[in-house]
Design a protein around this motif. Structure first.
Motif, PDB file in Angstrom:
ATOM      1  N   THR A 145       0.829  -1.205   0.000  1.00  0.00           N
ATOM      2  CA  THR A 145       0.000   0.000   0.000  1.00  0.00           C
ATOM      3  C   THR A 145       0.864   1.256   0.000  1.00  0.00           C
ATOM      4  O   THR A 145       1.883   1.315   0.699  1.00  0.00           O
ATOM      5  CB  THR A 145      -0.914   0.041   1.245  1.00  0.00           C
ATOM      6  N   VAL A 147       0.118   5.320   0.758  1.00  0.00           N
ATOM      7  CA  VAL A 147      -0.845   6.313   1.231  1.00  0.00           C
ATOM      8  C   VAL A 147      -0.154   7.677   1.168  1.00  0.00           C
ATOM      9  O   VAL A 147       0.948   7.822   1.696  1.00  0.00           O
ATOM     10  CB  VAL A 147      -1.313   6.019   2.669  1.00  0.00           C
ATOM     11  N   HIS A 149      -0.922  12.138   1.073  1.00  0.00           N
ATOM     12  CA  HIS A 149      -1.873  13.242   1.203  1.00  0.00           C
ATOM     13  C   HIS A 149      -1.218  14.567   0.817  1.00  0.00           C
ATOM     14  O   HIS A 149      -0.064  14.819   1.168  1.00  0.00           O
ATOM     15  CB  HIS A 149      -2.368  13.365   2.651  1.00  0.00           C
ATOM     16  N   GLN A 194     -10.351   4.566  -9.144  1.00  0.00           N
ATOM     17  CA  GLN A 194     -11.605   4.977  -8.525  1.00  0.00           C
ATOM     18  C   GLN A 194     -11.377   6.331  -7.860  1.00  0.00           C
ATOM     19  O   GLN A 194     -10.267   6.632  -7.411  1.00  0.00           O
ATOM     20  CB  GLN A 194     -12.070   3.966  -7.484  1.00  0.00           C
ATOM     21  N   ALA A 209     -10.515  12.260  -3.363  1.00  0.00           N
ATOM     22  CA  ALA A 209      -9.914  11.032  -2.851  1.00  0.00           C
ATOM     23  C   ALA A 209      -9.794  10.048  -3.997  1.00  0.00           C
ATOM     24  O   ALA A 209     -10.728   9.882  -4.793  1.00  0.00           O
ATOM     25  CB  ALA A 209     -10.772  10.445  -1.734  1.00  0.00           C
ATOM     26  N   LEU A 211      -8.410   6.106  -5.271  1.00  0.00           N
ATOM     27  CA  LEU A 211      -7.971   4.750  -4.966  1.00  0.00           C
ATOM     28  C   LEU A 211      -7.480   4.113  -6.256  1.00  0.00           C
ATOM     29  O   LEU A 211      -8.253   3.945  -7.201  1.00  0.00           O
ATOM     30  CB  LEU A 211      -9.114   3.916  -4.368  1.00  0.00           C
ATOM     31  N   SER A 213      -5.631   0.809  -8.056  1.00  0.00           N
ATOM     32  CA  SER A 213      -5.211  -0.591  -7.963  1.00  0.00           C
ATOM     33  C   SER A 213      -3.981  -0.781  -8.829  1.00  0.00           C
ATOM     34  O   SER A 213      -3.870  -0.188  -9.916  1.00  0.00           O
ATOM     35  CB  SER A 213      -6.331  -1.516  -8.446  1.00  0.00           C
ATOM     36  N   GLN A 219      -2.252  -1.375  -3.656  1.00  0.00           N
ATOM     37  CA  GLN A 219      -3.177  -0.254  -3.749  1.00  0.00           C
ATOM     38  C   GLN A 219      -2.502   1.048  -3.342  1.00  0.00           C
ATOM     39  O   GLN A 219      -1.576   1.058  -2.523  1.00  0.00           O
ATOM     40  CB  GLN A 219      -4.392  -0.471  -2.842  1.00  0.00           C
ATOM     41  N   SER A 220      -3.019   2.146  -3.910  1.00  0.00           N
ATOM     42  CA  SER A 220      -2.623   3.494  -3.495  1.00  0.00           C
ATOM     43  C   SER A 220      -3.861   4.228  -3.020  1.00  0.00           C
ATOM     44  O   SER A 220      -4.880   4.232  -3.712  1.00  0.00           O
ATOM     45  CB  SER A 220      -2.000   4.264  -4.659  1.00  0.00           C
ATOM     46  N   VAL A 221      -3.763   4.854  -1.855  1.00  0.00           N
ATOM     47  CA  VAL A 221      -4.851   5.649  -1.296  1.00  0.00           C
ATOM     48  C   VAL A 221      -4.351   7.084  -1.217  1.00  0.00           C
ATOM     49  O   VAL A 221      -3.422   7.388  -0.450  1.00  0.00           O
ATOM     50  CB  VAL A 221      -5.263   5.138   0.094  1.00  0.00           C
ATOM     51  N   THR A 223      -5.105  11.469  -1.375  1.00  0.00           N
ATOM     52  CA  THR A 223      -6.066  12.551  -1.181  1.00  0.00           C
ATOM     53  C   THR A 223      -5.424  13.892  -1.497  1.00  0.00           C
ATOM     54  O   THR A 223      -4.203  14.068  -1.376  1.00  0.00           O
ATOM     55  CB  THR A 223      -6.611  12.597   0.260  1.00  0.00           C
TER      56      THR A 223
END
Length: 324
Positions: A145, A147, A149, A194, A209, A211, A213, A219-221, A223
């Protein structure tokens, strides 16, 4: 010695000019659509020549490479103007407004044997180079992952650039480009996109935001936002540990490497003189010196593909710009 021309006289142009000169690069000229703006910029930065149009700047025989520092919608036409004049181009991020524009720049550069590169300065910063070494040596295992911001509290003026659709305003292109590019850098191309967003009264995205794949189920999240200051940090999570990047993750900063039991493995800190934009300039000059090509830290094809990812995000959230 490579001579730079600065196209545009805004804040990012000033930062680049300062870092170039601080680290011994040659800035030969600056160009603006307003002669007085170019003259003021030249005087402020000790630049020998100022030009009252972009056409004059790219025609300057003593300019080898043009740094395009105008608002997003002008990146493609300005870069194409410089390439047509036989100049290499370093184009501010986001590279363009969309993938189609990026494709045109890539084609023009390739046809003319010139270097075109996105000014994603983060890619060459010392902490980014080191974290890639940490990932490559298996310290945190297989990356699962990312993440990241990027949220700022910016001007609420509806007439300002950040809220103006005609100038490519909104959180995504100005701020979201950093976490999206970071995710690409760590995990590569996304296999699915997404996104969800909230809009401003002017019709650009206030916060978004994302998301992504990636191959192997990673995954990358991500914001971004423009009306509330966020943590502006990032984390890379692996099966055996993680890397925690301090704010601002995309600027010169520090990070910690922790194992799966939260024990500290490494604390990385680096001293960077200036803002850190000199590293991308060195990368650009190296390519020019060897006669062209692409830098593996920011390949031209990847800049094109990243614009495709941003196009996909815009489609998901219904963000439409005039003429784009």
């Amino acid at each position: 010695m490579t001579s730079w021309g600065i196209l545009g006289t805004g804040g990012i142009a000033a930062a680049m000019a300062a870092d170039l000169q601080l680290h011994g690069h040659t800035v030969g000229a600056v160009g603006s659509r307003a002669p007085e703006s170019a003259a003021r910029f030249a005087a402020a930065h000790g630049i020998p020549r100022s030009h009252g149009s972009y056409e004059e700047l790219v025609a300057d025989p003593d300019v080898d490479v043009v740094y395009v520092a105008t608002p997003h919608p002008q990146h493609a036409p300005n870069a194409l103007l410089a390439l047509a004049a036989g100049k290499h181009v370093l184009v501010e991020k986001p590279f363009t407004m969309n993938r189609a524009e990026a494709e045109r720049i890539a084609y023009a550069a390739t046809e003319r044997g010139l270097v075109a590169m996105e000014a994603m300065w983060t890619r060459w910063l010392p902490h980014i180079l080191r974290l890639h070494e940490v990932i490559a040596d298996g310290t945190i295992g297989e990356v699962r992952t990312v993440v990241a911001h990027h949220a700022q509290r910016l001007s609420a003026d509806p007439a300002g650039r950040m809220l103006d659709p005609a100038l490519g305003g909104g959180a995504l292109l100005d701020l979201g480009i950093y976490p999206v590019s970071f995710a690409w850098d760590v995990l590569g191309a996304p296999t699915a996109v997404q996104a969800a967003s909230a809009s401003t009264a002017t019709g650009v995205d206030r916060q978004t935001a994302i998301l992504l794949s990636h191959a192997g189920g990673a995954q990358s999240v991500l914001t971004c936002g423009l009306d509330a200051r966020g943590s502006n940090d990032a984390v890379i999570v692996g099966t055996s540990g993680r890397i925690e990047l301090d704010p601002f993750f995309f600027s010169p900063t520090s990070f910690r490497v922790l194992d799966s039991e939260d024990r500290l493995i490494e604390r990385f800190e680096a001293t960077v003189t200036g803002r850190g934009m000199q590293y991308q300039a060195r990368a650009m000059e190296r390519l020019i010196e060897v006669g062209g090509g692409e830098d593996p830290r920011m390949p031209l094809r990847q800049s094109v593909e990243i614009m495709g990812t941003l196009d996909a995000v815009r489609e998901r959230i219904g963000l439409v710009y005039p003429g784009s």
